[in-house]
Write a protein that holds these residues in place. Structure first.
Motif, PDB file in Angstrom:
ATOM      1  N   GLN A 239       7.670  40.772  26.082  1.00 52.98           N
ATOM      2  CA  GLN A 239       8.243  41.767  26.982  1.00 52.98           C
ATOM      3  C   GLN A 239       9.713  42.012  26.675  1.00 52.98           C
TER       4      GLN A 239
ATOM      5  N   GLN B 287       2.783  39.355  26.544  1.00 52.74           N
ATOM      6  CA  GLN B 287       2.921  38.230  27.463  1.00 52.74           C
ATOM      7  C   GLN B 287       4.384  37.986  27.768  1.00 52.74           C
ATOM      8  N   ASP B 288       4.603  37.114  28.723  1.00 55.91           N
ATOM      9  CA  ASP B 288       5.968  36.797  29.121  1.00 55.91           C
ATOM     10  C   ASP B 288       6.750  36.226  27.940  1.00 55.91           C
ATOM     11  N   SER B 289       8.018  36.627  27.834  1.00 55.39           N
ATOM     12  CA  SER B 289       8.840  36.216  26.685  1.00 55.39           C
ATOM     13  C   SER B 289       8.985  34.709  26.593  1.00 55.39           C
ATOM     14  N   SER B 290       9.024  34.027  27.744  1.00 58.86           N
ATOM     15  CA  SER B 290       9.175  32.570  27.735  1.00 58.86           C
ATOM     16  C   SER B 290       7.976  31.899  27.080  1.00 58.86           C
TER      17      SER B 290
ATOM     18  N   ASN C 174      15.375  42.624  31.715  1.00 54.06           N
ATOM     19  CA  ASN C 174      14.460  42.704  30.570  1.00 54.06           C
ATOM     20  C   ASN C 174      14.363  44.150  30.114  1.00 54.06           C
TER      21      ASN C 174
END
Length: 571
Positions: free
Chosen positions: A218, A280-283, A344
């Protein structure tokens, strides 16, 4: 144990002490690296020879020799006049230097929560590293952001006879004042701009890997914010120490090379695993890359990693510095000089809110992945569309659809106001960051021809071209062993044409316009030409982008949209 521990003599006034390099090391964790072999002496003072030896791993199998080489290299670093040394550390620590350091000493805030990698150190050595870093914090109050310091301290403890020597080595690296040389980022501005610079390099040299990251993350800049940690922190010790050999000789550019190689291997790993590109989530992406790098030893040897890193054709240290300064300037202009929570915005187009009559959100994300990282601080904003604003030549052009449903466009890197500098005369301007593209019927980008064919130009710089060879082979930079007859290695596209000796002006005709037309690309034709009514146009081959016609050579504009960059920090 004594067969592993390299020894030396330290002088304390009139007293002498027998000390050992590697006294902080848990040798049971070192595996084959615990067995010293190979050369026992380096009789060399020439930087070019050191560079070749470092890449070939000349001292890689001898812990004592490596420690001696590191001491020689670090002592040769040009530093500020007043740089803390080992005696300063002993004076500060006093009697505490002879006591067992506490394992509960927390690290200073400027490491930004970066943990200290153990790197085969004894448990008490981790406490020593914490103590050293806190002493560094007291002696360098101007450091505000330095996440790589714990990893570098941990590594250098391996090759230090005591805490004081490790402190001195760290201090010299931080106090380096050689023009154009950079070892450790020490401010948030420097660190953040290095992340943007890495993104620019990934976009150019790891195109397929970068495109994959764009597709699955993202916030791409958030993923790239970990690039230094991939090298200084996540790599296994056996790999990291080989990188350190070259890093201490050649400097900061080595970190970029190795991180780009890791990105290439990660992309291959994902492809072989048959894993999809679901966003998916960057983390989670960051965690996945971290896990891959930590386990890289199962598939990639240190030699293979370095071979990949130095097979990437890259431009000079000077041009990396210029690109980093450009990104710093962009951050400063937007008031981003200290760490803050960032929205973001990088390549993040919400499909529920994005609206274009020409391209989909997916296609716009692909276009955004081609754009320089400093524009990641901005949100894409629709500035102009012929369906709403009518037909006028007072605005910018980005993309259009013709009556045959072909979609083409261009990215223009320079403010259109620059056209007025030529008065009424039609003249070209812009930089090599400009590019043209087509999306339909198939997607393709065409960059400045000099990027793909650097032999068309030579850079006006005091330093030579950067290395283009494997770590143990020949190279072509200013510290290398051979100089090519023609300039090789790629050139930094963000620079204006004036930075290069171009064989022909045709190779630098980026953009032009007046009241009659807008032109992108020149030299024996134009990539795009659109008339003043934004109604008719021509597409052809041009020398600047060396492109085939983007669409039908003459066309009628069905719809034209202009997308600009809105300041992401603005309300």
């Amino acid at each position: 144990i004594l067969q592993y521990l390299p020894s030396d003599i330290l002088s304390y006034g009139n007293r002498y002490a027998f000390v050992c390099y590697g006294s902080f090391v848990d040798w049971n964790q070192m595996g084959d690296l615990a067995k010293s072999s190979g050369p026992t002496k380096v009789d060399c003072k020439d930087l070019k020879e050191f560079k070749q030896m470092a890449r070939q791993g000349y001292w890689a199998k001898n812990h004592k020799l490596r420690a001696q080489v590191y001491q020689q290299l670090i002592k040769a670093i040009p530093c500020r006049t007043v740089t803390p040394d080992a005696e300063v550390y002993r004076d500060i620590m006093g009697n505490a230097a002879s006591k067992k350091p506490s394992s509960h000493i927390s690290l200073p805030e400027f490491v930004d929560g970066s943990p200290l990698p153990q790197y085969c150190l004894k448990a008490e050595a981790v406490a020593s590293a914490h103590q050293i870093i806190n002493c560094v914090a007291g002696q360098f109050p101007d450091i505000s952001h330095c996440p790589s310091l714990p990893a570098v301290t941990s590594l250098l403890l391996h090759f230090s006879v005591d805490e004081a020597q490790c402190f001195e080595h760290i201090s010299r690296m931080l106090a380096c004042n050689e023009p154009g040389k950079r070892l450790l980022d020490q401010t948030f501005l420097a660190y953040e701009s290095s992340c943007m610079t890495f993104g620019d390099l990934a976009n150019k040299y790891c195109t397929s890997a970068h495109k994959m990251i764009v597709a699955i993350a993202q916030d791409v800049l958030e993923v790239y914010s970990d690039w230094q940690r991939w090298v200084l922190g996540d790599l296994p010790f056996s790999h990291m120490v080989r990188v350190l050999d070259i890093y201490l000789v050649e400097g900061y550019k080595v970190l970029f090379r190795v991180a780009l190689a890791l990105l290439k291997f990660y992309r291959k790993h994902k492809a072989e695993g048959g894993q999809g590109n679901q966003q998916q989530d960057s983390s989670k992406v960051k965690d996945d890359i971290q896990a891959f790098v930590k386990g890289i030893a199962s598939n990639v040897t240190p030699e293979k990693l370095l071979e990949k890193a130095f097979s990437i054709r890259m431009f000079s240290r000077k041009e990396i510095t210029l690109l980093q300064l450009t990104n710093e300037k962009s951050l400063q202009q937007k008031g981003i000089t200290v760490k803050q929570k960032r929205r973001n915005v990088q390549l993040a187009l919400n499909p529920d809110t994005f609206s274009s009559e020409i391209v989909s959100a997916k296609e716009m994300r692909d276009i955004w992945s081609w754009i320089p990282e400093r524009f990641a601080l901005c949100q894409p904003q629709l500035l102009f569309t012929t369906s709403t604003h009518g037909c006028s030549l007072t605005r910018y052009i980005v993309q259009y659809r013709n009556t045959d449903q072909q979609v083409c466009g261009a990215f223009l890197s320079t403010d259109w106001e620059e056209r007025k500098r030529g008065g009424n005369k039609l003249s070209f301007f812009g930089t090599g960051e400009c590019f043209v593209f087509r999306l339909k019927p198939e997607m393709e980008r065409f960059e400045w021809v000099v990027i793909r064919h650097p032999e068309l130009a030579s850079s006006n710089k005091t330093q030579g071209q950067e290395d283009t060879a494997s770590p143990g082979g020949q190279n072509s930079d200013n510290n290398g062993l051979q100089q090519p007859e023609k300039p090789v290695g790629d050139l930094s596209p963000f620079l204006s044409a004036r930075h290069f000796n171009l064989n022909s002006k045709n190779t630098s005709m980026f953009m032009a316009g007046n009241f009659d037309s807008i032109i992108v690309g020149g030299g024996d034709g134009n990539a795009l030409y659109i008339d003043s009514e934004l109604n008719h146009g021509r597409a052809g081959r041009c020398a600047t982008f060396d492109n085939p016609p983007l669409c039908a050579e003459t066309f009628q504009v069905s719809l034209l949209e202009v997308w600009g960059f809105q300041d992401a920090m603005a309300p």
